[in-house]
Design a protein around this motif. Structure first.
Motif, mmCIF file in Angstrom:
data_model
loop_
_atom_site.group_PDB
_atom_site.id
_atom_site.type_symbol
_atom_site.label_atom_id
_atom_site.label_comp_id
_atom_site.label_asym_id
_atom_site.label_seq_id
_atom_site.Cartn_x
_atom_site.Cartn_y
_atom_site.Cartn_z
ATOM 1 N N SER A 125 0.834 -1.194 0.000
ATOM 2 C CA SER A 125 0.000 0.000 0.000
ATOM 3 C C SER A 125 0.871 1.246 0.000
ATOM 4 C CB SER A 125 -0.925 0.012 1.217
ATOM 5 O OG SER A 125 -0.190 0.318 2.396
ATOM 6 N N LYS A 126 0.268 2.388 -0.308
ATOM 7 C CA LYS A 126 1.034 3.636 -0.334
ATOM 8 C C LYS A 126 1.480 4.051 1.059
ATOM 9 C CE LYS A 126 -3.125 6.547 -0.384
ATOM 10 N NZ LYS A 126 -3.948 7.462 -1.192
ATOM 11 N N SER A 127 0.872 3.493 2.114
ATOM 12 C CA SER A 127 1.297 3.785 3.476
ATOM 13 C C SER A 127 2.385 2.828 3.956
ATOM 14 C CB SER A 127 0.107 3.735 4.436
ATOM 15 O OG SER A 127 -0.469 2.436 4.449
ATOM 16 N N GLY A 128 2.760 1.839 3.111
ATOM 17 C CA GLY A 128 3.849 0.944 3.446
ATOM 18 C C GLY A 128 3.432 -0.353 4.097
ATOM 19 N N GLU A 129 2.215 -0.795 3.864
ATOM 20 C CA GLU A 129 1.770 -2.085 4.396
ATOM 21 C C GLU A 129 1.846 -3.145 3.303
ATOM 22 O OE1 GLU A 129 -2.140 -1.261 5.925
ATOM 23 O OE2 GLU A 129 -1.353 -0.994 7.959
ATOM 24 N N LEU A 130 2.530 -4.240 3.599
ATOM 25 C CA LEU A 130 2.618 -5.382 2.693
ATOM 26 C C LEU A 130 1.504 -6.363 3.045
ATOM 27 C CD1 LEU A 130 4.103 -7.184 0.583
ATOM 28 C CD2 LEU A 130 5.482 -8.050 2.497
ATOM 29 N N THR A 131 0.650 -6.658 2.074
ATOM 30 C CA THR A 131 -0.490 -7.545 2.292
ATOM 31 C C THR A 131 -0.393 -8.753 1.377
ATOM 32 O OG1 THR A 131 -1.913 -5.691 2.936
ATOM 33 C CG2 THR A 131 -3.012 -7.718 2.274
ATOM 34 N N ARG A 158 1.771 -6.857 6.916
ATOM 35 C CA ARG A 158 2.935 -6.415 7.693
ATOM 36 C C ARG A 158 3.211 -4.950 7.404
ATOM 37 N NH1 ARG A 158 7.680 -7.505 10.217
ATOM 38 N NH2 ARG A 158 9.516 -6.317 9.543
ATOM 39 N N ASP A 159 3.410 -4.157 8.461
ATOM 40 C CA ASP A 159 3.759 -2.748 8.319
ATOM 41 C C ASP A 159 5.257 -2.637 8.072
ATOM 42 O OD1 ASP A 159 4.049 -0.047 8.350
ATOM 43 O OD2 ASP A 159 3.349 0.256 10.415
ATOM 44 N N LEU A 160 5.629 -2.342 6.832
ATOM 45 C CA LEU A 160 7.052 -2.228 6.489
ATOM 46 C C LEU A 160 7.709 -1.027 7.158
ATOM 47 C CD1 LEU A 160 6.834 -2.987 2.661
ATOM 48 C CD2 LEU A 160 7.467 -4.572 4.494
ATOM 49 N N ASN A 161 6.907 -0.062 7.590
ATOM 50 C CA ASN A 161 7.447 1.147 8.195
ATOM 51 C C ASN A 161 7.501 1.080 9.725
ATOM 52 O OD1 ASN A 161 8.062 2.580 5.859
ATOM 53 N ND2 ASN A 161 5.953 3.279 5.635
ATOM 54 N N GLU A 162 7.252 -0.097 10.276
ATOM 55 C CA GLU A 162 7.348 -0.232 11.719
ATOM 56 C C GLU A 162 8.771 0.112 12.177
ATOM 57 O OE1 GLU A 162 6.631 -3.596 15.221
ATOM 58 O OE2 GLU A 162 6.216 -4.068 13.119
ATOM 59 N N GLU A 179 8.674 5.637 1.498
ATOM 60 C CA GLU A 179 7.905 5.121 0.374
ATOM 61 C C GLU A 179 8.585 3.856 -0.138
ATOM 62 O OE1 GLU A 179 6.948 8.047 -2.634
ATOM 63 O OE2 GLU A 179 7.349 9.642 -1.190
ATOM 64 N N TRP A 180 7.781 2.854 -0.511
ATOM 65 C CA TRP A 180 8.308 1.555 -0.926
ATOM 66 C C TRP A 180 7.968 1.274 -2.383
ATOM 67 C CZ3 TRP A 180 11.110 -1.649 2.401
ATOM 68 C CH2 TRP A 180 11.187 -1.217 3.736
ATOM 69 N N SER A 181 8.878 0.566 -3.062
ATOM 70 C CA SER A 181 8.651 0.161 -4.451
ATOM 71 C C SER A 181 8.974 -1.320 -4.597
ATOM 72 C CB SER A 181 9.519 0.990 -5.401
ATOM 73 O OG SER A 181 9.193 2.358 -5.320
ATOM 74 N N GLY A 182 8.156 -2.014 -5.362
ATOM 75 C CA GLY A 182 8.243 -3.456 -5.528
ATOM 76 C C GLY A 182 6.905 -4.058 -5.136
ATOM 77 N N THR A 218 6.370 -15.198 5.780
ATOM 78 C CA THR A 218 6.052 -14.545 7.050
ATOM 79 C C THR A 218 6.167 -13.026 7.007
ATOM 80 O OG1 THR A 218 8.338 -14.624 7.884
ATOM 81 C CG2 THR A 218 6.946 -16.576 8.245
ATOM 82 N N GLY A 219 6.921 -12.496 6.050
ATOM 83 C CA GLY A 219 7.141 -11.060 5.998
ATOM 84 C C GLY A 219 8.272 -10.588 6.884
ATOM 85 N N ALA A 220 8.966 -11.502 7.561
ATOM 86 C CA ALA A 220 10.072 -11.119 8.436
ATOM 87 C C ALA A 220 11.255 -10.627 7.609
ATOM 88 C CB ALA A 220 10.494 -12.306 9.297
ATOM 89 N N VAL A 221 11.910 -9.572 8.090
ATOM 90 C CA VAL A 221 13.088 -9.036 7.405
ATOM 91 C C VAL A 221 14.258 -10.003 7.577
ATOM 92 C CG1 VAL A 221 14.757 -7.150 7.315
ATOM 93 C CG2 VAL A 221 12.337 -6.653 7.709
ATOM 94 N N GLU A 222 14.876 -10.396 6.458
ATOM 95 C CA GLU A 222 16.004 -11.320 6.490
ATOM 96 C C GLU A 222 17.326 -10.663 6.089
ATOM 97 O OE1 GLU A 222 13.761 -15.570 5.611
ATOM 98 O OE2 GLU A 222 14.859 -14.595 3.979
ATOM 99 N N SER A 223 17.261 -9.685 5.175
ATOM 100 C CA SER A 223 18.488 -9.053 4.682
ATOM 101 C C SER A 223 18.202 -7.600 4.339
ATOM 102 C CB SER A 223 19.018 -9.771 3.431
ATOM 103 O OG SER A 223 19.140 -11.160 3.635
#
Length: 476
Positions: free
Chosen positions: A369-375, A388-392, A412-415, A439-444
């Motif tokens: 989403s434009k607010s940075g949520e990955l669904t 998952r809120d990518l901007n957490e 802002e996120w792209s992809g 899971t959406g967990a950050v790995e790298s």
């Protein structure tokens, strides 16, 4: 002026327009008008603003359930802005080590009068990019060595300027500062270039020599899509134009509903068989016959928010994707839809506002989403697995004096792109982030050193990222 300030200025303008009754009544499609009695709070009663909005929640039926993702496949060409003509690339072998291989400056970055927004394409051992000044650069995909450059700016610059001099949103009618818009695509031995300087051109992919150039009446906004002997582009007046790849002659045109307000991204059409799926800034998704431009069906992805004046901007800023007989598209005003490719009939819709292309892969569809949520959405039912809120932990306050007049900054996120079992995105903080796709967990995470607003491209085992400063980065 920074992107954040540009957004802030446009937000102020949008709020003013939404608050003006005279302008509101003049808007098309009853935008901004009250259609139903408003809820009124009695003394001592509060009404939540969020109650007015449809909420997105994970499905209890999918809680804890796994989903299928296909294995990665080699990406031996990335000829279109979305990888292929359907904009549908599920899972690629790319960047397994997730480390920077090389960096190369490829031209002008973004500024007040320039804007990098064109997606990356690659073929025949070369990567092709369009910089902020409409210069095409071809580099060796293995080393980053520059093979050739071609300046696509015409001798006469475009007159006028954008809305308030800001490049975030185009004002149409040819008044686009700095030639914003357009992109590149590869078809056979040619590189096709669409430009905000009102030109469409074909270059020799090996040398960069111009084969043909055609002038158009208004600036081109979209990146080109090449399929079936035609180049498809969309201008700032929401007109799709089909050019013959050999001669550059116009085969046909189709005019959508004119809508000058748009997000400063470079979307592109999707083509499957004899059907072209065109995204317009009016919120329209239109299916056309590729051979003659005849309209087959139309859907409008528009949803006006009571809590955001910017929802009046209905732009389909991300590429529509054709996958397994369905079209997936998301609008800036808050509709993610899955539509039947034959009829346009929606299979499901969700209240998600976005400016990136959805990513159908296996059983699911990823969308940011434009607010940075990955669904993550089940592609058949539209039910949500998780969000998952990518901007957490990334939201911050900037500017101001002694805590006054500061502003909230959200990256802002792209992809995303699914590459070697990582879900990869870039952001305006200058990060490349690899997530666990289940899971959406950050790995790298890799620091780019500059913001990036263009989704990564994959080619021959590597990911390629273009930063806002005009630097091309190869990750292997």
């Amino acid at each position: 002026m920074s992107r954040v300030l540009k957004v802030a200025a446009i937000c102020g303008l949008a709020v003013s327009v939404a608050a003006c009754g005279t302008v509101r009544n003049a808007l098309p499609f009853n935008l901004g008008r009250t259609q139903a009695p408003q809820a009124v709070a009695s003394q001592g009663e509060r009404i939540s603003v969020l109650d007015f909005e449809q909420r997105l929640a994970p499905s209890a039926a999918l809680s804890g359930r796994d989903f299928f993702l296909p294995g990665p496949q080699a990406a031996t060409a990335w000829t279109q802005p979305g990888g292929n003509a359907e904009n549908a690339v599920e899972h690629v072998i790319a960047a397994p080590e997730f480390a920077v291989a090389w960096r190369r400056d490829v031209g002008a970055g973004s500024s007040k009068t320039t804007q990098i927004m064109a997606p990356i394409v690659a073929a025949n051992g070369r990567v092709f990019v369009l910089d902020g000044e409409s210069t095409v650069t071809a580099v060796d995909s293995s080393t980053g060595a520059v093979a050739w450059r071609a300046d696509m700016k015409p001798d006469e610059r475009e007159p006028g300027s954008g809305l308030l001099g800001l490049p975030l949103i185009s004002t149409g009618g040819g008044a686009v500062m700095g030639g914003f818009g357009g992109g590149v695509a590869v078809g056979g031995d040619k590189v096709f270039v669409a430009s905000g300087y009102r030109t469409v051109a074909a270059l020799n992919a090996a040398t960069g020599a111009v084969i043909w150039t055609k002038r158009v009446d208004v600036p081109i906004h979209s990146a080109p899509t090449v399929a079936g002997g035609r180049v498809f582009v969309i201008d700032v007046d929401n007109q799709m134009i089909a050019f013959n790849t050999e001669t550059g002659d116009q085969d046909w045109t189709y005019r959508g509903i004119s809508e000058p307000a748009r997000v400063m991204r470079a979307p592109s059409a999707a083509v499957t068989g004899d059907t072209v799926i065109a995204p317009f800034s009016s919120g329209e998704v239109v299916a056309l016959r590729a051979s003659n431009g005849q309209q087959l069906w139309q859907q409008v992805l528009s949803r006006t928010s009571r809590t955001s004046a910017l929802s009046e901007i209905r732009d389909i800023a991300g590429r529509p994707v054709v996958s397994r007989g369905y079209v997936y598209a998301v609008s800036h005003s808050g509709v993610l839809a899955s539509m039947d490719i034959r009829s346009g009939q929606p299979r499901w819709q969700l209240p998600i506002a976005g400016v990136n292309a959805p990513l159908p892969a296996g059983d699911v569809v990823y969308v940011v989403s434009k607010s940075g949520e990955l669904t993550v959405v089940n592609r058949d039912s539209g039910q949500v697995y998780w969000t998952r809120d990518l901007n957490e932990g990334r939201v911050r306050q900037e500017g101001g004096v002694l805590g006054l007049f500061d502003r909230t900054v959200r990256p802002e996120w792209s992809g995303p792109i699914l590459a070697s079992n990582r879900l990869v995105l870039v952001n305006s903080d200058g990060d490349v982030v690899g997530l666990n796709p289940k899971t959406g967990a950050v790995e790298s995470t890799i620091r780019l050193g500059a913001a990036s607003y263009v989704a990564p491209a994959a080619y021959n085992g590597a990911l390629y990222i273009l930063t806002d400063k005009g630097q091309l980065v190869s990750i292997r």
